[in-house]
Design an enzyme around this catalytic site. Structure first.
Site, short mmCIF file in Angstrom:
data_model
loop_
_atom_site.label_atom_id
_atom_site.label_comp_id
_atom_site.label_asym_id
_atom_site.label_seq_id
_atom_site.Cartn_x
_atom_site.Cartn_y
_atom_site.Cartn_z
N GLU A 63 0.85 -1.20 0.00
CA GLU A 63 0.00 0.00 0.00
C GLU A 63 0.88 1.24 0.00
O GLU A 63 1.75 1.39 0.84
CB GLU A 63 -0.92 0.00 1.22
CG GLU A 63 -1.73 1.27 1.42
CD GLU A 63 -2.57 1.68 0.21
OE1 GLU A 63 -2.39 2.81 -0.28
OE2 GLU A 63 -3.39 0.84 -0.23
N HIS A 98 -30.93 -9.70 22.44
CA HIS A 98 -29.76 -10.35 23.02
C HIS A 98 -29.93 -11.86 22.95
O HIS A 98 -31.03 -12.36 23.21
CB HIS A 98 -29.60 -9.93 24.48
CG HIS A 98 -28.50 -10.65 25.20
ND1 HIS A 98 -27.17 -10.31 25.05
CD2 HIS A 98 -28.54 -11.70 26.06
CE1 HIS A 98 -26.44 -11.11 25.81
NE2 HIS A 98 -27.25 -11.96 26.42
#
Length: 461
Positions: A200, A440
Site C-alpha cells: 500500500e 440479546h
C-alpha cells in the site's frame, strides 16, 4: 426503433434504471456489449463473494477443533472453487435476463455508441442498427485501473477479472493496493494457502476507513500471516523469468521480492472512451461525466449514472442513482442522493462496514463529538460464534446528538450497517438509538452498547 428510455449498459445502475422505467410505464430498452448484469454480477460483487464464502468454509474447517469438531485431511479444489463462483455469477446473470423479459424491456446485444439527436448506434453480431430514444441513460460502468508501472498482461500482472478465474492457484502473490478489492483477494488467496503480500502506497491499509478500523484489520491480517507493506511504492515488475520480480521502495530505500503473480488492485476507472461523448458534446470533468442532482448532462435528453459520475463507485450507489434519474424523467419528484449517507462494505474476514463521518473528518468539519466503542470480545454472541475480533465505533455530535458516523469491523458487520443508514436517514439521535431495545444475544446489540459508551452509560464494559 424508438423508445422512451434507452439505457447504455446493464450493470447494477443500468438494469435497475431500466426496470424502474418500465414500472413507470415508459417503453424501455437496454444496450449491452457483454453480459447482462455488468461487472457487478459477472466479475465483481457477486462472484467475489462466492470465492470469499469458499475461503471462509475452508478456514472454518481448519479451525473446527476449536468448536469441538474433528475434521481430518480437509483439502480444497481450487478449480471447483472458481467453478462455483462462475456458476453463481451465471445464475445471477440469467436472473437479470428473466427480469428483462418480465418487465418487457428490449435487450440489444452489441457495442453502443452515442450519437447526436438522441440516438445510439449498436454494432452487434447481426449487424449495425440505430436506435432512437427520448431519453438516453449512460451507465457504462468502470474497469480495473492500470498504472504505467504495472501494465497488466493478464497472466503474471493481473486485474480483478483474472484473479477470479486463474487456471491454477499461485504459491505466492503480491497485491498492489489495499482498498476493498485488494484486501478481499488477500483474504481469499491467503485462506486457500497462497503466500500473500499486500503493498500500500499510503501509510495504512483500507485508507478510506476510520484509522482505528485500518489498524485493527492490519493486526488481524498480520496475525493470520498476511504480510503488509504500507508507505510503500511498487516501482516496476520484471516478468521475464518464470515468475515476477517486484521492485519496491519504502522509507529505507529500494528492495526486491519475488512472487508468482502480481494483482493490481489500485481501484477502478470509468468507461468513457469510444462511446461518443465528444460527438454529442457531453461535458466531462476530471474523468467523470458532469451531471446535476438528477443525473442530467449538459445535453438535453442524455443522462449519466454510476461509476462514470461523481460519488462513490459502488453498485448500490449506481442503482439508487438510476432510480432517481428515471423517476425525475417520469415527472416524479425524487429527493437528490445524500452521498454522505452511503454505506461502504468490505467483505474480507473480518468484514468492514462504515457510513458517514470518520472521527477525524467529523472533528475537521467542526463538530464536537461523542465517540463510543464496543469490542466484540465483550459480546456474548461473538464469543459463542468464535468471532471476537473487531468492534463497533459510533460517532455523535455532542451538541444535538446527531448520528455522524459508524465504523465497524468484525463478523457480519456488513449486515449490521443498514441499521445506521436508516437511523441517519430518519435523523435519529444518539439517545433514541440507545433506548431502542436491541435483541440479546446478537452481534447488532454492539451498536447499542457502543452508543451507551459514547454517553457514559455502557453496561458490559
Amino acid at each position: 426503433m424508438e423508445y422512451d428510455v434507452l439505457v447504455l449498459g446493464s450493470g447494477p445502475g443500468g438494469y435497475v434504471a431500466a426496470i424502474r422505467a418500465s414500472q413507470l410505464g415508459l417503453k424501455t430498452a437496454v444496450v449491452e456489449k457483454e453480459s447482462l448484469g455488468g461487472v457487478c454480477l459477472n466479475w465483481g460483487c457477486i462472484p467475489t463473494k462466492a470465492l470469499i464464502k469458499s475461503a471462509q468454509v475452508f478456514e472454518y474447517i481448519q479451525h473446527a477443533e476449536e468448536y469441538g469438531i474433528t475434521v481430518k485431511d480437509a483439502k480444497h479444489d481450487f478449480g471447483k472453487v472458481v467453478g462455483r463462483s462462475r456458476d453463481v455469477a451465471n445464475g445471477m446473470s440469467k436472473g437479470i435476463q428473466f427480469l428483462m423479459k418480465k418487465n418487457k424491456i428490449d435487450v440489444h446485444m452489441g457495442y453502443g455508441t452515442l450519437m447526436p439527436g438522441r440516438k445510439v448506434e449498436v454494432k452487434g453480431d447481426s449487424g449495425t442498427q440505430v436506435i432512437n430514444a427520448k431519453h438516453i441513460i449512460i451507465a457504462t460502468g468502470g474497469r480495473s485501473r492500470v498504472l504505467p508501472n504495472l501494465p497488466q498482461d493478464g497472466k503474471k500482472i493481473i486485474g480483478y477479472r483474472e484473479a477470479m478465474v486463474l487456471p491454477e492457484q499461485p504459491k505466492s502473490m503480491v497485491i498492489v493496493g489495499s482498498g476493498a478489492i485488494g484486501v478481499e483477494f488477500a483474504y481469499v488467496y491467503h485462506a486457500m494457502g497462497t503466500k500473500v503480500t499486500v503493498v500500500e502506497y499510503l501509510p495504512r491499509i483500507v485508507p478510506n476507513e476510520d484509522e482505528e478500523v485500518s489498524k485493527a484489520l492490519e493486526q488481524t491480517f498480520k496475525k493470520k500471516g498476511i504480510e503488509i507493506l504500507t508507505g510503500t511504492e511498487v516501482k516496476s515488475v520484471d516478468t521475464k523469468g518464470k515468475g515476477c520480480k517486484v521492485t519496491y521502495a519504502d522509507a529505507k530505500g529500494e528492495h526486491t521480492m519475488e512472487c508468482d503473480v502480481v494483482l493490481s488492485a489500485v481501484g477502478v476507472m470509468p468507461n468513457l472512451e469510444n462511446i461518443g461523448l465528444e460527438s454529442v458534446g457531453i461535458a466531462v470533468d476530471k474523468g467523470r461525466v458532469v451531471v446535476d442532482d438528477f443525473y442530467r448532462t449538459n445535453i438535453p435528453g442524455y443522462y449519466a449514472i454510476g461509476d462514470i459520475v461523481k460519488g462513490q463507485a459502488l453498485a448500490h450507489v449506481a442503482s439508487a442513482e438510476g432510480i432517481i434519474c428515471v423517476e425525475a424523467i417520469a415527472g416524479h419528484h425524487p429527493q437528490p442522493m445524500d452521498y454522505n449517507n452511503i454505506p461502504g462494505c468490505t467483505y474480507c474476514s473480518p468484514e468492514i462496514a462504515s457510513v458517514g463521518y470518520t472521527e477525524k473528518a467529523a472533528k475537521e468539519a467542526g463538530f464536537e463529538v461523542k465517540v463510543g466503542k464496543f469490542p466484540f470480545s465483550a459480546s456474548g454472541k461473538a464469543s459463542a460464534a468464535g468471532a471476537k475480533d473487531g468492534f463497533v465505533k459510533m460517532i455523535y455530535d455532542a451538541k444535538y446528538g446527531e448520528l455522524l458516523g459508524a465504523h465497524m469491523i468484525g463478523a457480519n458487520v456488513t449486515e449490521m450497517i443498514a441499521e445506521i443508514v436508516v437511523a441517519r436517514k430518519l435523523e435519529t439521535t444518539g439517545m433514541e438509538l440507545l433506548k431502542a431495545v436491541h435483541p440479546h444475544p446478537t452481534m447488532s446489540e454492539a451498536v447499542m452498547e457502543a452508543t451507551a459508551a459514547a454517553y457514559g452509560e455502557v453496561i458490559h464494559l
